[in-house]
Design an enzyme around this catalytic site. Structure first.
Site, PDB file in Angstrom:
ATOM      1  CG  HIS A  99      -1.747  -1.040   1.596  1.00 10.38           C
ATOM      2  ND1 HIS A  99      -1.455  -2.216   2.299  1.00 10.38           N
ATOM      3  CD2 HIS A  99      -3.194  -1.106   1.380  1.00 10.38           C
ATOM      4  CE1 HIS A  99      -2.554  -2.845   2.553  1.00 10.38           C
ATOM      5  NE2 HIS A  99      -3.569  -2.158   1.818  1.00 10.38           N
ATOM      6  CG  ASP A 102       1.684  -1.001   3.602  1.00 12.37           C
ATOM      7  OD1 ASP A 102       0.949  -0.323   4.040  1.00 12.37           O
ATOM      8  OD2 ASP A 102       1.470  -1.678   2.576  1.00 12.37           O
TER       9      ASP A 102
END
Ligand code: XUL
Ligand code: CO
Length: 435
Positions: A99, A102
């Site tokens: 993501h 992240d």
């Protein structure tokens, strides 16, 4: 390169008799299975969020993991990227997934967040070039920040819809720049808690529009990968709009996106929806929308999404059988959307968890391939439906027979169907010969 996994040597295939906990007993990447190398059949990916961003918290307590890249800004993000590639190297795993949030910290504005993401994307580009590792898919986190508490595309506030579009554009650009094989949308907050404050009809329209915008953008920038939706029935919201494969398909049809978007099927999400993993794969395949897999396992007693590493070989065999029957992966692969238990503190635990998961998938691949090569299932199915080869039967499905003609056929021929055994136990026993 970083040295987070101090002293852990690259994991090797040692065969089924090996007692080495950090060796593969089944995953032998160059071994041919049904004419394809194991590595190409399985296309393993490490998930950035669980392995490097998750801190070990639960509803009753916070962080248990102490990682040197927690609490830092961009410097920490750079270290984290290196550790990810160190782990890919140790595991000999070909892909990773992430993501946007992240990999790079959220800034004070969308513009700053996107700059952070671009900087890390450049670092990924260099590391990928150096190591030959690839991106299975990228995605945008449209659920953690409080702005998304009432949804992203389905938010009552149009500014949130726009913000989400801004995040997806940047995440899709990053995925495209890195040659990602797919782009995933999991509708983490696209659902509702209570109809008392929710206009469901409007929210579904918003979601359809959002997805259409993403697909248009993909074509405009020339992204060749597959766009995928990841179904999940509940958690975080009580009623998620992407409940399961069947509801996603209906949604795609409604917005004429069924040729554009496929599904990323997660084992634990299937379980939460009251289905089996293999049911979801078989249905997606039958509907022409099977894309990829998030591999994990749920605890059957707990009733929520536990995201444990796969370790049930017989269960995985049934899923793998359906994947192979679907023709295997095209753009997709096995992404370990799985996390450690919060007491598993050591770097070694992270490696062992993936080794176990990869080995279970590899062993399941061997079992499923043996089932296919044996051919008994295909023969049993062909036999079960053999009646449909007759002319009258075929006519009912595609010919000019109408309901009246079919009814007359039964009466004039005096047809009396003879029930036949479904042979479930015999077939279950057959599976057990191969697992
Ligand atoms: C949540 C989940 C996500 C998606 C990507 O249950 O599975 O991690 O896979 O957003
Ligand atoms: Co997932």
């Amino acid at each position: 390169m970083s040295d987070f996994f101090q002293g852990i040597a690259p994991v090797k295939y040692e065969g089924p008799d090996s007692a080495n906990p950090l060796a593969f007993r089944y995953y032998d990447r160059d071994r041919l299975v049904l004419g394809k190398r194991m590595e190409d059949q399985l296309r393993f990916a490490v998930a950035y969020w669980h392995s490097f961003a998750w801190e070990g918290g639960d509803p009753f307590g916070g962080r248990t993991f102490l990682r040197p890249w927690f609490d830092g800004g961009m410097e920490a993000a750079r270290l984290k990227a290196e550790v990810c590639f160190e782990m890919l190297d140790i595991l000999d795993a070909p892909f990773f997934t992430f993501h946007d949030r992240d990999v790079a910290p959220e800034g004070q504005s969308l513009a700053e967040s996107n700059r952070n993401l671009r900087e890390i994307t450049d670092i990924f580009g260099e590391l990928m070039e150096k190591t030959g590792k690839k991106l299975l898919w990228g995605t945008a986190n449209l659920f953690s920040n409080r702005r998304y508490m009432s949804g992203a595309a389905t938010n009552p506030d149009p500014e949130v819809f726009a913000y989400a579009a801004g995040q997806v554009r940047a995440a899709l650009d990053a995925t495209h720049r890195l040659g990602g094989a797919n782009y995933v949308l999991w509708g983490g907050r696209e659902g509702y808690e209570t109809l008392l404050n929710t206009d469901m009809e409007r929210e579904l329209e918003q979601l359809g529009r959002f997805l259409s915008l993403v697909v248009d953008y993909k074509h405009r920038v020339g992204f060749q990968g597959t766009i995928m939706i990841e179904p999940k029935p509940q958690e975080p919201t009580k009623h998620q709009y992407d409940y399961d494969v069947a509801s996603v398909y209906g949604f795609l049809r409604r917005f004429e996106l069924e040729k554009e978007v496929k599904v990323n099927i997660e084992v634990g999400h299937a379980v939460l929806a009251g289905h089996s993993f293999e049911h979801e794969i078989a249905l997606a395949s039958a509907l022409g929308i099977f894309g990829s897999v998030d591999a994990n396992r749920n605890d059957y007693q707990s009733g929520w999404d536990t995201d444990q590493f796969p370790n049930n070989h017989p269960e995985m065999t049934l899923g793998m059988y359906q994947i192979l029957k679907a023709g295997g992966f095209y753009d997709g692969g096995f992404n370990f959307d799985s996390k450690l238990r919060r007491q598993s503190l050591d770097p070694e635990d992270l490696i062992a968890a993936h080794v176990g998961g990869m080995d279970v998938c590899a062993r399941a691949l061997l079992s499923a391939a043996a089932l296919i090569e044996d051919g008994s299932f295909d023969r049993a199915l062909a036999d079960r439906y053999a009646g449909w080869d007759d002319t009258e039967a075929r006519n009912m499905l595609g010919g000019d027979a109408d309901l009246g003609a079919i009814a007359d056929w039964v009466e004039t021929e005096g047809i009396e169907p003879e029930p036949r055994s479904g042979k479930q136990e015999m077939l279950e026993n057959l599976v057990n010969r191969f697992v």
